[in-house]
Enzyme design. Structure first.
Site, mmCIF file in Angstrom:
data_model
loop_
_atom_site.group_PDB
_atom_site.id
_atom_site.type_symbol
_atom_site.label_atom_id
_atom_site.label_comp_id
_atom_site.label_asym_id
_atom_site.label_seq_id
_atom_site.Cartn_x
_atom_site.Cartn_y
_atom_site.Cartn_z
ATOM 1 C CG MET A 180 -1.788 1.258 1.329
ATOM 2 S SD MET A 180 -2.838 1.237 2.804
ATOM 3 C CE MET A 180 -4.052 0.022 2.314
ATOM 4 N N GLY A 181 1.769 1.392 0.956
ATOM 5 C CA GLY A 181 2.576 2.594 1.042
ATOM 6 C C GLY A 181 3.396 2.828 -0.203
ATOM 7 C CG ASP A 182 6.452 0.169 -1.170
ATOM 8 O OD1 ASP A 182 7.629 0.528 -1.283
ATOM 9 O OD2 ASP A 182 6.035 -0.499 -0.205
ATOM 10 C CB CYS A 183 0.811 0.994 -4.599
ATOM 11 S SG CYS A 183 1.372 -0.630 -5.148
ATOM 12 N N GLY A 186 4.182 5.602 -5.478
ATOM 13 C CA GLY A 186 4.406 5.514 -6.914
ATOM 14 C C GLY A 186 3.375 6.277 -7.716
#
Length: 412
Positions: A180-183, A186
């Site tokens: 979640m945090g990465d997406c 991005g």
């Protein structure tokens, strides 16, 4: 593995001649894992030439294999090219500086300060190409007391307050079972990059984008800080129930299937109550208004849950759909691969892949969907160093490229 049923997903072929609206925009992607690859995938899907600059061992995403197949890499790195450089070597760093001359954007996800140590500091790169946009991805940002701390998405999902409100009150906080945090970072990064590209187009000046993982997570958690300031109370874990409207929850059906239901307006609540034969509750003082329903949510939820629990999932969905009540099934991956809506909308598609059973791999379709300039499928995710010759030979010349290969700076 048991044989799988035929999938209704639409099959799409790659077309290396396809052109998107970002055609002509070269992106040097030094970032690794999910945030950077999500960012560059959005740009690649819409025509940018994304050149993955990978270390000899490859992007870390390649190591996330399922039964030996790089499913994460294949999904997030479609439409990209790959060159393989040893950036620990000064000659490899010099190749990046040469590539920067014709690039519009460079992304990196090293720990703050590492880019400078490699002789690739923003001021160095901007001296070569003043219009270059540099996206610096990190867990905690390029400044502040946490700048040197390692930062994966898991840590910011906890630090941002998400885990504290996710799950059930009588159990531990729950971290998301996906990136979640990465997406989020991005997606925010891709939007920020296009804003910066527009500015560079108008002014000829590039800039540095400080993209931390924590900032987007805090942005999507709003307005919790404001609510706390007003009430002095932090939001508690409530499972699938909402603290804004009632009823809203996940409900189990007689056959073990699950559905999710939300009645976030007065009109929808009244429609729901009529559909279960309880129109008498519309004027009941316990449930007349949304604040009333929130105060008495357990009793109301029990009534709705009882109606659903007495029926199979298909019957529940058909009943409420006919009544115009906002309800839907809770799906898993097996359901999604067979779902006619997902297939018809091309929210999931299949593309050729020799590593997969049946020769096709399912993955998400184009996001966002643009009417005049839709995304394109130009090429599958590249092999490590697949485009060394295509990218580096015109830049360096055959003799210099051969020397770098012999020295182990360029890897195939």
């Amino acid at each position: 593995m048991d044989s799988l049923p035929p999938s209704p997903l639409h099959r799409k072929n790659f077309d290396p001649t396809a052109r998107g609206p970002l055609h002509g925009v070269r992106v040097l992607d030094l970032a690794r894992l999910v945030a950077g690859n999500t960012l560059s995938m959005v740009l690649a899907d819409h025509g940018a030439e994304v050149v993955k600059v990978e270390p000899p061992e490859g992007d870390t995403l390649r190591a996330w294999k399922v039964q030996g197949v790089e499913t994460s890499w294949k999904s997030w790195c479609r439409n990209k090219k790959s060159i393989c450089l040893d950036l620990r070597n000064p000659e490899g760093q010099a190749v990046v500086r040469a590539l920067v001359k014709d690039a519009a954007l460079l992304t990196e996800s090293f720990r703050p300060g590492v880019l400078e140590q490699m002789g690739l500091a923003p001021e160095v790169l901007h001296a070569i190409n003043p219009a270059l946009i540099i996206v610096r991805i990190s867990g905690w940002g390029q400044d502040g007391p946490f700048r040197h701390k390692p930062g994966f998405g898991t840590l910011v999902e906890g630090y941002s307050g998400f885990a504290a409100v996710n799950g059930f009150a009588d159990r531990e906080p729950v971290l998301p079972p996906m990136f979640m945090g990465d997406c989020y970072a991005g997606i925010y990064g891709a939007a920020s990059a296009t804003i910066a590209l527009r500015h560079a187009e108008l002014t000829g000046r590039g800039q540095v984008l400080d993209l931390s993982l924590i900032d987007p997570m805090l942005a999507v958690m709003d307005p919790q800080a404001a609510n706390y300031r007003l009430t002095g109370r932090t939001k508690q874990r409530t499972g699938s129930r909402s603290t804004n409207t009632a009823p809203r929850n996940a409900y189990r059906c007689q056959d073990g299937g699950w559905v999710c239901l939300s009645s976030s307006t007065q009109g929808m609540t009244e429609k729901l109550l009529r559909s279960i034969g309880r129109a008498d509750l519309i004027d009941d003082p316990r449930f007349r208004t949304n604040p009333d329903r929130l105060r008495n949510w357990q009793e109301l939820d029990g009534i709705v849950a009882g109606f659903i629990a007495a029926r199979d999932k298909a019957e529940v969905l058909a009943h409420f759909d006919k009544a115009g009540v906002t309800i839907g099934p809770i799906m898993d991956a097996a359901d999604l691969l067979q779902d006619p809506y997902v297939a018809e909308r091309e929210a999931l598609i299949e593309v050729p892949d020799a590593d997969m059973p049946g020769g096709f791999i399912p993955m998400h379709g184009m996001v966002p969907r643009l009417s005049a300039t839709p995304g394109v499928l130009a090429r599958p995710a590249p092999k490590l160093g697949e485009h060394n010759d295509e990218i580096l030979s015109p830049l360096l010349g055959e003799a210099a490229l051969s020397q770098l290969r012999a020295a182990g700076v360029v890897r195939d």
